[in-house]
Scaffold this motif. Structure first.
Motif, PDB file in Angstrom:
ATOM      1  N   VAL A 275       8.282  -8.998   7.793  1.00  0.00           N
ATOM      2  CA  VAL A 275       8.376  -7.801   6.549  1.00  0.00           C
ATOM      3  C   VAL A 275       7.063  -7.747   5.862  1.00  0.00           C
ATOM      4  O   VAL A 275       6.431  -6.826   5.370  1.00  0.00           O
ATOM      5  CB  VAL A 275       9.739  -8.068   5.958  1.00  0.00           C
ATOM      6  N   SER A 276       6.832  -9.217   5.289  1.00  0.00           N
ATOM      7  CA  SER A 276       5.822  -9.111   4.400  1.00  0.00           C
ATOM      8  C   SER A 276       4.348  -8.693   5.180  1.00  0.00           C
ATOM      9  O   SER A 276       3.531  -8.294   4.720  1.00  0.00           O
ATOM     10  CB  SER A 276       5.511 -10.621   3.801  1.00  0.00           C
ATOM     11  N   GLY A 277       4.296  -9.220   6.411  1.00  0.00           N
ATOM     12  CA  GLY A 277       3.316  -9.094   7.424  1.00  0.00           C
ATOM     13  C   GLY A 277       3.123  -7.299   7.497  1.00  0.00           C
ATOM     14  O   GLY A 277       1.924  -6.864   7.084  1.00  0.00           O
ATOM     15  N   SER A 278       4.112  -6.904   7.894  1.00  0.00           N
ATOM     16  CA  SER A 278       4.112  -5.308   8.149  1.00  0.00           C
ATOM     17  C   SER A 278       3.521  -4.676   6.704  1.00  0.00           C
ATOM     18  O   SER A 278       2.926  -3.621   6.730  1.00  0.00           O
ATOM     19  CB  SER A 278       5.524  -5.194   8.587  1.00  0.00           C
ATOM     20  N   LEU A 279       4.192  -5.091   5.443  1.00  0.00           N
ATOM     21  CA  LEU A 279       3.811  -4.566   4.432  1.00  0.00           C
ATOM     22  C   LEU A 279       2.304  -4.584   3.991  1.00  0.00           C
ATOM     23  O   LEU A 279       1.720  -3.676   3.619  1.00  0.00           O
ATOM     24  CB  LEU A 279       4.795  -4.969   3.043  1.00  0.00           C
ATOM     25  N   ALA A 280       1.740  -5.888   4.283  1.00  0.00           N
ATOM     26  CA  ALA A 280       0.418  -6.069   4.071  1.00  0.00           C
ATOM     27  C   ALA A 280      -0.405  -5.304   4.822  1.00  0.00           C
ATOM     28  O   ALA A 280      -1.295  -4.672   4.458  1.00  0.00           O
ATOM     29  CB  ALA A 280       0.060  -7.581   4.381  1.00  0.00           C
ATOM     30  N   ILE A 281       0.024  -5.023   6.062  1.00  0.00           N
ATOM     31  CA  ILE A 281      -0.693  -4.388   7.025  1.00  0.00           C
ATOM     32  C   ILE A 281      -0.714  -2.734   6.663  1.00  0.00           C
ATOM     33  O   ILE A 281      -1.719  -2.123   6.689  1.00  0.00           O
ATOM     34  CB  ILE A 281      -0.296  -4.493   8.575  1.00  0.00           C
ATOM     35  N   ALA A 282       0.248  -2.290   6.344  1.00  0.00           N
ATOM     36  CA  ALA A 282       0.479  -0.884   5.682  1.00  0.00           C
ATOM     37  C   ALA A 282      -0.418  -0.455   4.654  1.00  0.00           C
ATOM     38  O   ALA A 282      -1.074   0.306   4.495  1.00  0.00           O
ATOM     39  CB  ALA A 282       2.044  -0.579   5.323  1.00  0.00           C
ATOM     40  N   VAL A 283      -0.273  -1.706   3.644  1.00  0.00           N
ATOM     41  CA  VAL A 283      -1.277  -1.446   2.398  1.00  0.00           C
ATOM     42  C   VAL A 283      -2.565  -1.509   2.650  1.00  0.00           C
ATOM     43  O   VAL A 283      -3.648  -0.568   2.187  1.00  0.00           O
ATOM     44  CB  VAL A 283      -0.867  -2.511   1.224  1.00  0.00           C
ATOM     45  N   TRP A 284      -2.983  -2.427   3.391  1.00  0.00           N
ATOM     46  CA  TRP A 284      -4.276  -2.644   4.088  1.00  0.00           C
ATOM     47  C   TRP A 284      -4.719  -1.202   4.929  1.00  0.00           C
ATOM     48  O   TRP A 284      -5.993  -0.727   4.550  1.00  0.00           O
ATOM     49  CB  TRP A 284      -4.518  -3.631   4.891  1.00  0.00           C
ATOM     50  N   THR A 285      -3.947  -0.736   5.512  1.00  0.00           N
ATOM     51  CA  THR A 285      -4.184   0.597   6.471  1.00  0.00           C
ATOM     52  C   THR A 285      -4.506   1.916   5.379  1.00  0.00           C
ATOM     53  O   THR A 285      -5.460   2.420   5.561  1.00  0.00           O
ATOM     54  CB  THR A 285      -3.021   0.990   7.473  1.00  0.00           C
ATOM     55  N   ILE A 286      -3.649   1.929   4.386  1.00  0.00           N
ATOM     56  CA  ILE A 286      -3.678   2.937   3.568  1.00  0.00           C
ATOM     57  C   ILE A 286      -4.937   3.013   2.501  1.00  0.00           C
ATOM     58  O   ILE A 286      -5.519   3.896   2.368  1.00  0.00           O
ATOM     59  CB  ILE A 286      -2.338   3.071   2.544  1.00  0.00           C
ATOM     60  N   THR A 287      -5.325   1.669   2.148  1.00  0.00           N
ATOM     61  CA  THR A 287      -6.360   1.346   1.507  1.00  0.00           C
ATOM     62  C   THR A 287      -7.736   1.805   2.108  1.00  0.00           C
ATOM     63  O   THR A 287      -8.645   2.526   1.626  1.00  0.00           O
ATOM     64  CB  THR A 287      -6.572   0.115   0.757  1.00  0.00           C
ATOM     65  N   ALA A 288      -7.656   1.423   3.293  1.00  0.00           N
ATOM     66  CA  ALA A 288      -8.917   1.547   4.357  1.00  0.00           C
ATOM     67  C   ALA A 288      -9.197   3.241   4.600  1.00  0.00           C
ATOM     68  O   ALA A 288     -10.119   3.619   4.477  1.00  0.00           O
ATOM     69  CB  ALA A 288      -8.992   0.987   5.482  1.00  0.00           C
ATOM     70  N   ALA A 289      -8.205   3.861   4.798  1.00  0.00           N
ATOM     71  CA  ALA A 289      -8.017   5.362   4.738  1.00  0.00           C
ATOM     72  C   ALA A 289      -8.351   6.023   3.647  1.00  0.00           C
ATOM     73  O   ALA A 289      -9.090   6.951   3.544  1.00  0.00           O
ATOM     74  CB  ALA A 289      -6.608   5.899   5.443  1.00  0.00           C
ATOM     75  N   VAL A 290      -7.896   5.582   2.417  1.00  0.00           N
ATOM     76  CA  VAL A 290      -8.471   6.228   1.054  1.00  0.00           C
ATOM     77  C   VAL A 290      -9.920   5.963   0.887  1.00  0.00           C
ATOM     78  O   VAL A 290     -10.572   6.797   0.508  1.00  0.00           O
ATOM     79  CB  VAL A 290      -7.505   5.602  -0.099  1.00  0.00           C
ATOM     80  N   SER A 291     -10.236   4.619   1.118  1.00  0.00           N
ATOM     81  CA  SER A 291     -11.860   4.456   0.908  1.00  0.00           C
ATOM     82  C   SER A 291     -12.589   5.122   1.960  1.00  0.00           C
ATOM     83  O   SER A 291     -13.590   5.783   1.594  1.00  0.00           O
ATOM     84  CB  SER A 291     -11.932   2.886   1.268  1.00  0.00           C
ATOM     85  N   ALA A 292     -12.150   5.414   3.018  1.00  0.00           N
ATOM     86  CA  ALA A 292     -13.041   6.212   4.067  1.00  0.00           C
ATOM     87  C   ALA A 292     -13.068   7.694   3.567  1.00  0.00           C
ATOM     88  O   ALA A 292     -14.350   8.351   3.673  1.00  0.00           O
ATOM     89  CB  ALA A 292     -12.485   6.076   5.624  1.00  0.00           C
ATOM     90  N   TYR A 293     -12.060   8.254   3.295  1.00  0.00           N
ATOM     91  CA  TYR A 293     -12.070   9.529   2.599  1.00  0.00           C
ATOM     92  C   TYR A 293     -12.838   9.582   1.310  1.00  0.00           C
ATOM     93  O   TYR A 293     -13.764  10.560   1.261  1.00  0.00           O
ATOM     94  CB  TYR A 293     -10.355   9.913   2.397  1.00  0.00           C
ATOM     95  N   GLU A 294     -12.963   8.754   0.551  1.00  0.00           N
ATOM     96  CA  GLU A 294     -13.642   8.654  -0.578  1.00  0.00           C
ATOM     97  C   GLU A 294     -15.312   8.576  -0.376  1.00  0.00           C
ATOM     98  O   GLU A 294     -16.095   9.475  -0.768  1.00  0.00           O
ATOM     99  CB  GLU A 294     -13.366   7.524  -1.688  1.00  0.00           C
ATOM    100  N   ARG A 295     -15.699   7.904   0.574  1.00  0.00           N
ATOM    101  CA  ARG A 295     -17.019   7.626   1.272  1.00  0.00           C
ATOM    102  C   ARG A 295     -17.565   8.981   1.545  1.00  0.00           C
ATOM    103  O   ARG A 295     -18.456   9.262   1.410  1.00  0.00           O
ATOM    104  CB  ARG A 295     -16.908   6.701   2.219  1.00  0.00           C
ATOM    105  N   ARG A 296     -16.652   9.713   2.615  1.00  0.00           N
ATOM    106  CA  ARG A 296     -16.617  11.012   3.355  1.00  0.00           C
ATOM    107  C   ARG A 296     -17.121  11.915   2.106  1.00  0.00           C
ATOM    108  O   ARG A 296     -18.082  12.643   1.797  1.00  0.00           O
ATOM    109  CB  ARG A 296     -15.772  11.261   4.151  1.00  0.00           C
TER     110      ARG A 296
END
Length: 146
Positions: A69-90
């Motif tokens: 559960v903790s690993g899944s939550l960490a991966i979900a938060v990391w994925t969302i953060t990476a997606a938001v960062s990529a959007y902001e860079r574009r």
């Protein structure tokens, strides 16, 4: 007269800077305490969940569930953060491209303006410098609110 005005302005600026420093130190300490208590509560919740699971299933299985559960939550938060960062860079790259396009257009028109009115050329240069350094203020305000 100007000496008194400059002296008064300097005192106000120093007072404001002092207040800002005091407020920043206080807020840093209080936010640090809030984070500490929040982490303590999170650790206690994880421990309580582990103990509750351990009563129902094997202790190793309970630990495995917590890890998943903790690993899944960490991966979900990391994925969302990476997606938001990529959007902001574009988005920022697009703003830079638009700004560069506006600067190029202004530079192309500058010789024509310069021949007709030097004052107008100076005003255009000031505006161009403003836009080049400020970027898009509406987008910066939107990012600060989120």
């Amino acid at each position: 007269m100007l000496d008194r005005l400059a002296s008064h302005a300097t005192r106000i600026a120093a007072w404001n800077a002092g207040r800002l420093a005091v407020r920043t130190k206080r807020n840093t300490a209080l936010y640090g305490l809030a984070i500490l208590f929040g982490l303590t509560a999170y650790g206690a919740a994880v421990a309580a969940g582990g103990l509750w699971l351990a009563e129902r299933v094997d202790a190793i299985a309970a630990l495995g569930i917590l890890v998943l559960v903790s690993g899944s939550l960490a991966i979900a938060v990391w994925t969302i953060t990476a997606a938001v960062s990529a959007y902001e860079r574009r988005h920022e790259a697009e703003i830079r491209r638009q700004s560069l396009s506006a600067v190029s257009a202004a530079l192309a028109v500058a010789p024509i303006i310069g021949r007709s009115s030097p004052l107008l050329l100076a005003l255009a240069g000031a505006g161009l410098a403003y836009f080049a350094f400020s970027g898009n203020s509406d987008d910066a305000d939107e990012g600060a609110e989120e």
